[in-house]
Scaffold this motif. Structure first.
Motif, PDB file in Angstrom:
ATOM      1  N   THR A 114       0.850  -1.182   0.000  1.00  0.00           N
ATOM      2  CA  THR A 114       0.000   0.000   0.000  1.00  0.00           C
ATOM      3  C   THR A 114       0.888   1.234   0.000  1.00  0.00           C
ATOM      4  O   THR A 114       2.114   1.124   0.190  1.00  0.00           O
ATOM      5  N   SER A 160       0.489   7.388 -15.069  1.00  0.00           N
ATOM      6  CA  SER A 160      -0.478   6.602 -14.302  1.00  0.00           C
ATOM      7  C   SER A 160       0.218   5.702 -13.289  1.00  0.00           C
ATOM      8  O   SER A 160      -0.284   5.487 -12.182  1.00  0.00           O
ATOM      9  N   PRO A 164       1.120   7.737  -8.342  1.00  0.00           N
ATOM     10  CA  PRO A 164       0.789   7.217  -7.007  1.00  0.00           C
ATOM     11  C   PRO A 164       2.022   6.928  -6.158  1.00  0.00           C
ATOM     12  O   PRO A 164       1.994   7.075  -4.934  1.00  0.00           O
ATOM     13  N   ARG A 167       3.211  10.201  -4.673  1.00  0.00           N
ATOM     14  CA  ARG A 167       2.339  10.634  -3.576  1.00  0.00           C
ATOM     15  C   ARG A 167       2.680   9.881  -2.297  1.00  0.00           C
ATOM     16  O   ARG A 167       2.557  10.418  -1.202  1.00  0.00           O
ATOM     17  N   GLU A 371      -1.987   1.411  -9.410  1.00  0.00           N
ATOM     18  CA  GLU A 371      -2.325   1.524  -7.990  1.00  0.00           C
ATOM     19  C   GLU A 371      -3.567   0.684  -7.686  1.00  0.00           C
ATOM     20  O   GLU A 371      -4.425   0.472  -8.548  1.00  0.00           O
ATOM     21  N   TRP A 372      -3.625   0.204  -6.454  1.00  0.00           N
ATOM     22  CA  TRP A 372      -4.789  -0.577  -6.024  1.00  0.00           C
ATOM     23  C   TRP A 372      -5.203  -0.108  -4.626  1.00  0.00           C
ATOM     24  O   TRP A 372      -4.386  -0.078  -3.730  1.00  0.00           O
ATOM     25  N   PRO A 374      -7.628   1.682  -7.625  1.00  0.00           N
ATOM     26  CA  PRO A 374      -7.404   2.887  -8.437  1.00  0.00           C
ATOM     27  C   PRO A 374      -8.171   4.076  -7.873  1.00  0.00           C
ATOM     28  O   PRO A 374      -9.340   3.953  -7.507  1.00  0.00           O
ATOM     29  N   SER A 375      -7.512   5.217  -7.797  1.00  0.00           N
ATOM     30  CA  SER A 375      -8.167   6.403  -7.254  1.00  0.00           C
ATOM     31  C   SER A 375      -9.347   6.827  -8.119  1.00  0.00           C
ATOM     32  O   SER A 375     -10.331   7.383  -7.613  1.00  0.00           O
ATOM     33  N   ALA A 376      -9.285   6.551  -9.429  1.00  0.00           N
ATOM     34  CA  ALA A 376     -10.377   6.925 -10.334  1.00  0.00           C
ATOM     35  C   ALA A 376     -11.641   6.119 -10.078  1.00  0.00           C
ATOM     36  O   ALA A 376     -12.716   6.461 -10.590  1.00  0.00           O
ATOM     37  N   ALA A 378     -12.858   5.545  -7.039  1.00  0.00           N
ATOM     38  CA  ALA A 378     -13.422   5.884  -5.728  1.00  0.00           C
ATOM     39  C   ALA A 378     -14.825   6.474  -5.819  1.00  0.00           C
ATOM     40  O   ALA A 378     -15.675   6.201  -4.965  1.00  0.00           O
ATOM     41  N   HIS A 379     -15.075   7.278  -6.846  1.00  0.00           N
ATOM     42  CA  HIS A 379     -16.362   7.976  -6.925  1.00  0.00           C
ATOM     43  C   HIS A 379     -17.209   7.502  -8.112  1.00  0.00           C
ATOM     44  O   HIS A 379     -18.063   8.241  -8.604  1.00  0.00           O
ATOM     45  N   GLU A 488     -11.333   9.459 -14.667  1.00  0.00           N
ATOM     46  CA  GLU A 488     -12.684   9.094 -14.209  1.00  0.00           C
ATOM     47  C   GLU A 488     -13.575   8.727 -15.393  1.00  0.00           C
ATOM     48  O   GLU A 488     -14.367   7.773 -15.323  1.00  0.00           O
TER      49      GLU A 488
END
Length: 618
Positions: A114, A160, A164, A167, A371-372, A374-376, A378-379, A488
């Motif tokens: 993570t 991409s 992450p 960050r 990333e796992w 994926p932030s995209a 989330a919403h 997104e």
């Protein structure tokens, strides 16, 4: 009659000699075997892990009497083995111990890689040092539109994957500032903190003239190295002026790396073919730096690479790296063969190292990922809602089945072959006409290069021809969107589609395949994947095809559209488990742990050289 072709991943051969091709609707046998084998390996590893750390030194000490004891002492001092027969043994032992200790730490800290685990790894093994990334493309671009500054993320697999990581690790991302509002968005040191909503690291922008950008980026990198490394049958173009700009730009980036480094031994991650000379230039300025170069595209065989007029200079530049990474072992092997052919270097395939000019470079396989989670994602709306919204937006019938392709508009991505497969599907299975469409999102790319302009014209012309042949009022079989989409928007398309076809003619890894899998938390959808991607070595439950074989690709589309939900679920769950486990944080963690091991060994050897030698009498 159409020859029957069996596709990897099915538990039985095709039944009929022509389309439609049918397979059993059971869970694929290879999926069952793979899951059973995984359970056995996990059980065996757990049992071995409990005993291995205490028993391995004893095992090594008793291997071969006096010689083995001597070699063990040499390894304990951090020295290389003298006797060549011990090198594979000691390499395997060292790697096994490293892997056991890392896995033990991972278990104690939550089990999965993570952002927090990656940051902890950096703190524990590298004493919290920040990471400097050098890439041509920046992760955030400031653009001015009608007196308003907008921030956008570029369409880039490299961004991409790496954004992450930054960050999680903080640090500095050095890149070419190409946005129309990039200059006005930085401070007096040409830096800006990102992401905008929650700053975690900084971008250090480097400014290039139009001539430098044309020669270094569009010229040598993308008209020369890009087609040279990809088997896509496009002739590389090499110009002396482009080469001079390539060297000049690298010198400027090397100076910025030195300016941004906080210590004499920073960790520098150099990204991709845009910076083949940079590792050597940084090494000359910062001899103690740990330089990890990752090559995101394929590496060709020596015969193909040999046409490069400056092949020796490029190889020497790359061998300034401490660690050199590729996506697959095949690309590593090609690099070993290339160095062996063109440089006076010692290539050691047993230890995966190359010694050149008194320095050693480790060449390793690091399959990149995403990333796992994926932030995209989330919403995102529920899958059924995505299906409804996307079909309404694209003016499709509610029950229309559709496939998706997400790419840069590049001749290596197999977009033309993809469209021809759709056309062949309609020829062989006309009942899909009006019931299936293919949505192709193609982000504009390198549009100043003639080859890319010609390719865009061919893509538009082929889509228009197929639409004219099979289209009707309210229905287009090919929906072509040559425009930029946000992450997104792309994930919404993934969730709405029935299949995703990745038809790259040659690719390093290809992250679109992994993004599609990550987007499908409903365990539905079918991935059709080119055998010429690095991802095909990992995602075995996809339908693996040769994109040049138009008939096989059409058959795979038909299979995907008729696959039962149970089989879709079995395949998707297996692939999702793999992408979750082998995510981008694990990719970065492996490289950083290797960097930590290398730095530790260097310090041990340095202490050994300074320590006084004992005499027989002493």
């Amino acid at each position: 009659m159409h020859a029957c072709r069996s596709l990897p991943g099915f538990d039985s051969p095709a039944v009929c000699p022509a389309l439609p091709v049918t397979f059993r609707n059971a869970v694929p046998q290879d999926v069952v075997l793979r899951q059973a084998l995984t359970r056995q390996v996990v059980r065996g590893t757990s049992a071995f892990r409990a005993a291995a750390p205490s028993n391995i030194p004893l095992l090594v000490a008793r291997l071969s009497g006096r010689n083995c004891r001597q070699e063990s002492r040499r390894r304990a001092r951090g020295e290389p083995p003298q006797r060549p027969e011990f090198r594979p043994i000691m390499r395997d032992v060292r790697e096994l111990v490293d892997r056991i200790m890392v896995e033990k730490e991972t278990e104690l800290e939550g089990g999965a890689w993570t952002p927090q685990r990656l940051k902890l790894t950096l703190t524990r093994h590298l004493h919290g040092e920040t990471v400097v990334i050098v890439a041509n493309r920046e992760p955030y671009i400031h653009e001015r539109h009608d007196n308003v500054v907008e921030i956008r993320r570029p369409a880039s697999g490299l961004v991409s994957a790496l954004e992450p990581v930054m960050r999680a690790c903080s640090g500095t991302w050095i890149a070419h500032g190409a946005g129309s509002a990039d200059r006005e968005s930085v401070d007096r040191f040409d830096r800006v903190m990102v992401p905008p909503e929650k700053p975690a690291y900084r971008i250090r922008r480097v400014w290039l003239t139009k001539e430098e950008e044309q020669g270094y980026y569009f010229g040598f990198a993308n008209e020369g190295l890009w087609p040279l490394c990809h088997i896509a049958h496009t002739r590389p173009v090499f110009r002396h002026d482009d080469w001079e700009y390539y060297k000049t730009v690298h010198q400027r980036f090397a100076e910025v790396v030195v300016a941004e480094a906080r210590t004499e031994d920073p960790i520098v991650l150099v990204q991709d073919y845009h910076f083949a000379l940079l590792p050597r230039m940084v090494r000359e300025r910062l001899p103690r730096a740990t330089i990890i170069t990752f090559w995101h595209i394929p590496w060709p065989n020596p015969e193909a690479f040999g046409i490069l007029p400056w092949r020796e200079e490029v190889l020497e530049g790359m061998l300034g790296s401490s660690i050199l990474g590729f996506h697959t072992q095949f690309h590593c092997n090609n690099f070993f063969d290339t160095v062996d052919r063109f440089l006076e270097a010692r290539v050691d395939r047993e230890t995966f190292t190359i010694s050149y000019g008194g320095e050693q470079t480790e060449v390793r396989r690091y399959p990149i990922s995403i990333e796992w989670p994926p932030s995209a994602l989330a919403h995102q709306k529920p899958v059924e809602e995505c299906r409804r919204v996307v079909r309404e937006r694209l003016a499709m019938a509610p029950d229309l089945r559709f496939g998706i392709g997400i790419d840069r508009l590049d001749y290596t991505k197999g977009i033309l072959e993809r469209f021809l497969a759709v056309e062949r599907l309609f020829e062989l299975e006309p009942h899909w006409i009006g019931r299936f469409a293919f949505v192709q999102v193609a982000a504009p790319s390198r549009s100043s290069i003639d080859e890319y302009q010609n390719f865009e014209a061919r893509v538009r012309a082929l889509a228009a021809r197929i639409n004219e042949r099979y289209g009707r009022p309210g229905y287009q079989p090919i929906v072509l969107k040559i425009e930029h989409h946000t992450a997104e928007e792309v994930f919404e398309l993934y969730r709405a589609a029935d299949l995703c076809y990745v038809s790259s003619l040659h690719d390093g890894m290809n992250l679109v395949a992994k993004e599609f899998v990550a987007a499908r938390d409903d365990d539905r959808g079918v991935l059709i994947l080119s055998q010429f991607t690095g991802a095909s070595r990992e995602l075995h439950e996809a339908l693996i095809v040769n994109p040049y074989d138009i008939e096989q690709s059409a058959a795979a589309m038909h299979i995907a559209l008729t696959m039962q939900p149970e089989e879709q679920g079995a395949r998707m769950r297996a692939m999702r488990s793999l992408v979750q486990e082998f995510n981008v944080y694990r990719w970065a963690g492996r490289m950083l742990l290797d960097a930590a091991r290398m730095r530790h060994r260097r310090r041990v050897l340095s202490r050994g050289r300074r320590a006084p030698r004992l005499t027989a009498a002493g």
